[in-house]
Motif scaffolding. Sequence first.
Motif, short mmCIF file in Angstrom:
data_model
loop_
_atom_site.label_atom_id
_atom_site.label_comp_id
_atom_site.label_asym_id
_atom_site.label_seq_id
_atom_site.Cartn_x
_atom_site.Cartn_y
_atom_site.Cartn_z
N SER A 167 -15.78 40.93 31.69
CA SER A 167 -14.85 39.95 31.12
C SER A 167 -15.38 38.55 31.36
N LYS A 168 -15.13 37.67 30.38
CA LYS A 168 -15.36 36.23 30.58
C LYS A 168 -14.08 35.49 30.20
N ASP A 169 -12.94 36.16 30.46
CA ASP A 169 -11.63 35.62 30.07
C ASP A 169 -11.29 34.36 30.86
N PRO B 297 -20.84 32.94 33.61
CA PRO B 297 -21.79 33.34 32.55
C PRO B 297 -22.80 34.39 33.00
N ARG B 298 -22.98 34.57 34.34
CA ARG B 298 -23.97 35.52 34.85
C ARG B 298 -23.29 36.58 35.71
N PRO B 299 -23.94 37.74 35.90
CA PRO B 299 -23.35 38.76 36.80
C PRO B 299 -23.68 38.42 38.24
N LEU B 300 -22.69 38.03 39.03
CA LEU B 300 -22.94 37.61 40.42
C LEU B 300 -22.69 38.75 41.40
N TRP C 26 -17.56 37.85 40.58
CA TRP C 26 -18.43 38.95 40.96
C TRP C 26 -18.56 39.89 39.77
N ALA C 27 -19.71 40.57 39.70
CA ALA C 27 -19.94 41.56 38.65
C ALA C 27 -19.24 42.85 39.04
N ALA C 28 -19.09 43.75 38.09
CA ALA C 28 -18.41 45.02 38.37
C ALA C 28 -19.18 45.82 39.42
N TYR C 29 -18.43 46.51 40.25
CA TYR C 29 -19.04 47.35 41.30
C TYR C 29 -19.06 48.81 40.89
N SER C 30 -17.96 49.25 40.20
CA SER C 30 -17.71 50.69 40.07
C SER C 30 -18.56 51.37 39.01
N GLY C 31 -19.03 52.56 39.41
CA GLY C 31 -19.69 53.51 38.53
C GLY C 31 -20.80 52.93 37.66
N ASP C 32 -20.80 53.35 36.40
CA ASP C 32 -21.88 52.95 35.47
C ASP C 32 -21.81 51.46 35.13
N ASN C 33 -20.71 50.81 35.50
CA ASN C 33 -20.59 49.37 35.20
C ASN C 33 -21.24 48.51 36.26
#
Length: 318
Positions: A251-253, A177-180, A238-245
């Motif tokens: 995703s929470k799939d 649920p959170r960006p880790l 883990w949260a996205a690393y790349s670029g503007d993300n």
Amino acid sequence: MKKFTCVQDIGDLKSALAEAFEIKKERFKYAELGRNKTLMMIFFNSSLRTRLSTQKAAINLGMNVMVLDINQGAWKLETERGVIMDGDKPEHILEAIPVMGCYCDIIGVRSFARFEDRDFDYQETIINQFIQYSGRPVFSMEAATRHPLQSFADLITIEEYKKTVRPKVVMTWAPHPRPLPQAVPNSFAEWMNATDYEFVITHPEGYELDPQFVGNAKVEYDQMKAFEGADFIYAKNWAAYSGDNYGQILSKDRDWTVSDRQMAVTNNAYFMHCLPVRRNMIVTDDVIESPQSIVIPEAANREISATVVLKRLLEGLK
Ligand SMILES: CCC[C@H](NC(=O)CCC(=O)O)C(=O)O
Ligand SMILES: NC(=O)OP(=O)(O)O
């Protein structure tokens, strides 16, 4: 050893593992080494395992221990240089760090990625300020890009449980649920790539980790394919690393939640996670409670990895 922030700092992994298994057999063997030496543990973020296991490791070595939760009781710290300090932060980190260094012999720091500025995080600004200004040996208790005490314990655990010389180890992303932070997956990948294991990373597109950590690992976007024949499954969000993300949830799939469905295609794989874990997001109750789940022995090995690291830092004081 003068610092411990990454796999390179521990040197040869075979001798580090030998030391770990020696200490596991007799954890008070070096109880004189830390006599009259003080460990200071600095937390910018919450912790259970790191807080307790690292204190226990210091006790194993005869050390005194001081613990400071920066955001509970200490002054709020300004970390940016050049800022006019007319806000809500009474103290600058560049005074606080050398002052803390006056009261101890070794410093451990936990300071997670803040996801405000990728360069600030990936230059390891905070822990490097402790290394530069404290005048003491510094070790990471999870910094912005790595968690080496965890990864060392993970390696010890895989070595204890592996049934083949070169096991297949799969690190899988799972929803949260959170960006880790990327610290745990980066660090696990860095340590796995330093072994001769077969190492696979699986995650949805867009969650690619920094290539400096991925190294030669195989990246597989099909989780079921990645799990085929695996001996160890290491789950983490883990949260996205790349670029503007950077720092974003893409995703929470919950098809990526590790369940019996995925474990069925493995080679009766052991399930691992650094903890704390969000059940039924990262992994189902059935899987984390199964006989193949080794998350508790994995957490127990945090005492061992921390004892080896503190022993080496104490030896480096001489
Ligand atoms: C050892 C792991 C520490 C941390 N975990 C969390 O912050 C979990 C917090 C949550 O689940 O809300 C992380 O993912 O880096
Ligand atoms: N795995 C780990 O470092 O746990 P804590 O965040 O509870 O210390």
